[in-house]
Design an enzyme around this catalytic site. Sequence first.
Site, PDB file in Angstrom:
ATOM      1  N   VAL A  83       0.862  -1.176   0.000  1.00 40.76           N
ATOM      2  CA  VAL A  83       0.000   0.000   0.000  1.00 40.76           C
ATOM      3  C   VAL A  83       0.899   1.227   0.000  1.00 40.76           C
ATOM      4  CG1 VAL A  83      -1.856   1.203   1.196  1.00 40.76           C
ATOM      5  CG2 VAL A  83      -1.642  -1.251   1.438  1.00 40.76           C
ATOM      6  N   GLY A  84       0.556   2.216  -0.793  1.00 45.18           N
ATOM      7  CA  GLY A  84       1.351   3.442  -0.829  1.00 45.18           C
ATOM      8  C   GLY A  84       0.453   4.647  -0.705  1.00 45.18           C
ATOM      9  N   GLY A  85       1.032   5.828  -0.873  1.00 46.33           N
ATOM     10  CA  GLY A  85       0.283   7.066  -0.748  1.00 46.33           C
ATOM     11  C   GLY A  85      -0.846   7.158  -1.755  1.00 46.33           C
ATOM     12  N   PHE A  86      -0.673   6.453  -2.868  1.00 45.37           N
ATOM     13  CA  PHE A  86      -1.627   6.565  -3.972  1.00 45.37           C
ATOM     14  C   PHE A  86      -2.695   5.497  -3.915  1.00 45.37           C
ATOM     15  CE2 PHE A  86       0.426   2.868  -5.053  1.00 45.37           C
ATOM     16  CZ  PHE A  86       1.722   3.057  -4.670  1.00 45.37           C
ATOM     17  N   LYS A 109      -3.328   0.894  -3.607  1.00 48.40           N
ATOM     18  CA  LYS A 109      -2.792  -0.445  -3.355  1.00 48.40           C
ATOM     19  C   LYS A 109      -1.984  -0.992  -4.527  1.00 48.40           C
ATOM     20  CE  LYS A 109      -6.003  -2.272   0.037  1.00 48.40           C
ATOM     21  NZ  LYS A 109      -7.231  -3.031   0.222  1.00 48.40           N
ATOM     22  N   VAL A 110      -1.117  -1.949  -4.224  1.00 43.82           N
ATOM     23  CA  VAL A 110      -0.388  -2.682  -5.250  1.00 43.82           C
ATOM     24  C   VAL A 110      -0.811  -4.144  -5.181  1.00 43.82           C
ATOM     25  CG1 VAL A 110       1.875  -3.302  -6.137  1.00 43.82           C
ATOM     26  CG2 VAL A 110       1.567  -1.135  -4.959  1.00 43.82           C
ATOM     27  N   ASP A 114      13.910   9.209  -2.393  1.00 43.61           N
ATOM     28  CA  ASP A 114      13.370   8.295  -1.384  1.00 43.61           C
ATOM     29  C   ASP A 114      14.094   6.959  -1.455  1.00 43.61           C
ATOM     30  OD1 ASP A 114      11.806   7.740   0.765  1.00 43.61           O
ATOM     31  OD2 ASP A 114       9.972   7.348  -0.365  1.00 43.61           O
TER      32      ASP A 114
END
Length: 849
Positions: A528-531, A533-534, A644
Amino acid sequence: MSKLRKKYLEHLLCVLIFFTYVIGYGEAQSKSFLVDCGSNTTTEVDGRTWVGDLSPNKSVTLQGFDAITASTSKGSSVYAEIYKTARVFDAVLNYTFEGITQGNYFVRLHFSPFAIENHNVNESSFSVFADGLRLMLDINIAGEIAHKNLILESTGHNATASSLVKEFLLPTGPGKLVLSFIPEKGSFGFVNAIEIVSVDDKLFKESVTKVGGSEVELGLGGRGIETMYRLNVGGPKLGPSKDLKLYRTWETDLSYMVIENAGVEVKNSSNITYALADDSPVAPLLVYETARMMSNTEVLEKRFNISWKFEVDPNFDYLVRLHFCELLVDKQNQRIFRIYINNQTAAGNFDIFAHAGGKNKGIYQDYFDPVSSKNDVLWIQLGPDSSVGASGDALLSGLEIFKLSKNGNLAHLIRFDSTGHSVSDSKMRIIWISVGAGIAIIIFFVFLGILVVCLCKKRRSKSDESKNNPPGWRPLFLHVNNSTANAKATGGSLRLNTLAASTMGRKFTLAEIRAATKNFDDGLAIGVGGFGKVYRGELEDGTLIAIKRATPHSQQGLAEFETEIVMLSRLRHRHLVSLIGFCDEHNEMILVYEYMANGTLRSHLFGSNLPPLSWKQRLEACIGSARGLHYLHTGSERGIIHRDVKTTNILLDENFVAKMSDFGLSKAGPSMDHTHVSTAVKGSFGYLDPEYFRRQQLTEKSDVYSFGVVLFEAVCARAVINPTLPKDQINLAEWALSWQKQRNLESIIDSNLRGNYSPESLEKYGEIAEKCLADEGKNRPMMGEVLWSLEYVLQIHEAWLRKQNGENSFSSSQAVEEAPESFTLPACSNQDSSETEQSQTGSALHNSA
Ligand SMILES: *[C@@H]1O[C@H](CO)[C@@H](O)[C@H](O)[C@H]1NC(C)=O
Ligand SMILES: *[C@@H]1O[C@H](CO)[C@@H](O)[C@H](O)[C@H]1NC(C)=O
Ligand SMILES: *[C@@H]1O[C@H](CO)[C@@H](O)[C@H](O)[C@H]1NC(C)=O
Ligand SMILES: *[C@@H]1O[C@H](CO)[C@@H](O)[C@H](O)[C@H]1NC(C)=O
Ligand SMILES: *[C@@H]1O[C@H](CO)[C@@H](O)[C@H](O)[C@H]1NC(C)=O
Ligand SMILES: *[C@@H]1O[C@H](CO)[C@@H](O)[C@H](O)[C@H]1NC(C)=O
Ligand SMILES: *[C@@H]1O[C@H](CO)[C@@H](O)[C@H](O)[C@H]1NC(C)=O
Ligand SMILES: *[C@@H]1O[C@H](CO)[C@@H](O)[C@H](O)[C@H]1NC(C)=O
Ligand SMILES: *[C@@H]1O[C@H](CO)[C@@H](O)[C@H](O)[C@H]1NC(C)=O
């Protein structure tokens, strides 16, 4: 008869006197007026009753132009209900408030732009006076709001303001107060609501300390004040219903911070009191219950300030009020810091506990600061006090900035057009554009002349110069910066189709994506990221893919998503995770990547049950990611800074080939005339370059620093920040560096490595990591040097391995197989991209949170 009549009259008189008294008393006590302009009803909002100015009212009267009223329907503010109507005027409009007792009053004017026939709210322009004091001059409300939003956007926050409340503190009475609204000739004005609230005299003290000087008298009796900023530092926004004495609004402070990461929020809501009982009108206790404190100074060197920056009007005097409440330490001399206002020391040796006489006690401090005509920002900074040995982390609970009137004026002279830019700016821009165009035309003609002359000469000499200019050569990254700008300009409505369909590979249908992910089955989510899910997915032909799906409406995610598309659609390298395609049906923003079967590098270092990597595997992973970074830094004219770099952004494919991923924060590097990119500090704690943190200037060397931390993490196999450890061990970078400086790195390395590495390779490795962590960027190596040195380390280790193998098994054939593939620096141009292509699609992406 007459007696009776006299008695009757007496009675009548009594009743009359009584009524007069009641009315008179009622008016004299009328401490607040809440007027809902252009409305015919009374409305309950924020716990108070707002009275429409269409209903007749003795104590609020209107004179002048017979103003029209307008119905608007904008906004989501608490006041949306009373913003539905407004009074519009194209000639002078006077609001007269009768029966005001002498004292100080907050006068709040509410404006919420709207659309009505024959009036374009973008063109409204008017001035406001209160008893002769000029509050606003030819103000364009829509422009003011747009300007506020511009500032918010420039600091990466949501621009949401759709209305404006101007707050003034005026000494007035006894008697009446007249507010005059005067439209600019040919223009018009409007106002949605007016509130007048009586203010306790104790709110301001007459004499105040001047920054860097002595006490000054404010002369508030004859001066008006405008509230510029009122912030609940480190806490949530507090609306009028949370400040029941004065109905003020306390905004959040984050968007004014110069470096957001510099502060963390602290909170304690039990037993907070005012240090002085008299202070209760100064701020609600809620303000003192939250604060912002310097972040992580336990582990970062305390060599930075926590700073807020505010746009102010030049050439005015300001009163800066800082609210403090010690929430954590319970002794004196534990937290001592310095307060700077516009780079001058306002207070040194500041100890909240000592000032307030205890913990959990709210106090405030006022400072007087004249801002010169050359300056239009006000900095508030809290930092370490170098004059005292032990200094704690600075802390602030609330902040207010008031502008004091000068010569009967409070208005600023800058005007903003409806896009939020100052009118003089845009005029200047037009002038510059004209000048530029003029020069360009001249240059063009001169150039044309020269060209003609040259062509003629060339014809004559008939020389062929085409060999000097090989056709078809073109830098790979030619368009990176343009498209970044474009992506920004479209403000999120970026169409993947038009962006770079040709370079983005295959376009998937939503049905295909659904089939591949079993309709976005949570069981297939791998990150899961800022944008959003993967997911892990499988195409019909059995190819494994990783699918990144943006959460709809995630603004921040969208920005990072766009950056990632722009970056990745132009990057092809064996050590960068590659993009296979995308899907933009039904407003979805989905990116499809190669699947990285072995997940993140970190998962193989610690915190999971995966078998530990050998020293050789770790070196190869570091070399792979260094190669990817080197390509990023040097593969284009301006280079790209990853921003990052961390072990969760280094992914391993099924053959443990390391690839860099997650370009959401990446930035194009500095252009030729700059040595750095100025930007808000983003990134991950523990990996963050302290120089970048201090100076907010991004260079490739910030990635080098983070990579140095990755090197230590790879060899020590522990979290970069582990708060459960003793203080000196919390931050891996500091801890490992101190051991490395004693040339004693081997005593803290991962126990799984013991005995299985060449000591000489570890020694060299430690030296590289140490160089990467140099305090100043200029002393750190370039990524290319790091890469070359790591390859050398691998050679040393492999030679050692061969020797071990030779001794143990007398077989050297295997060692030959294990020799490094090449020993050259990676190519940085187009050729490199062909090396990668889609050849290793079987592999995959993992994402870090
Ligand atoms: C007149 O307006 C004032 C201020 O809004 C309000 O307090 C008062 O009740 C109003 N009087 C009447 C008769 O509506
Ligand atoms: C406002 O309301 C009053 C009665 O409630 C009515 O007499 C008056 O005409 C109304 N005014 C307008 C402008 O609607
Ligand atoms: C409005 O108020 C100002 C100041 O009190 C006064 O000079 C002016 O004549 C008034 N205008 C009208 C139209 O009542
Ligand atoms: C921006 O707005 C979106 C939705 O409108 C919201 O989800 C997000 O949290 C907001 N971001 C910030 C930083 O306020
Ligand atoms: C808040 O302050 C009270 C009183 O000093 C203290 O007992 C309590 O532990 C504090 N709470 C937190 C969460 O720090
Ligand atoms: C909070 O204040 C009350 C009354 O002053 C006191 O009885 C109580 O012990 C305090 N609680 C803490 C956690 O300090
Ligand atoms: C903090 O800010 C002040 C004023 O701008 C400056 O003089 C000082 O050097 C800064 N301190 C640090 C540690 O950056
Ligand atoms: C104050 O310091 C900041 C950086 O700390 C700088 O950007 C700003 O220009 C300085 N302001 C003045 C008035 O010197
Ligand atoms: C006002 O200006 C804004 C921004 O320039 C624009 O979006 C809007 O359409 C304009 N409104 C009108 C009524 O012209």
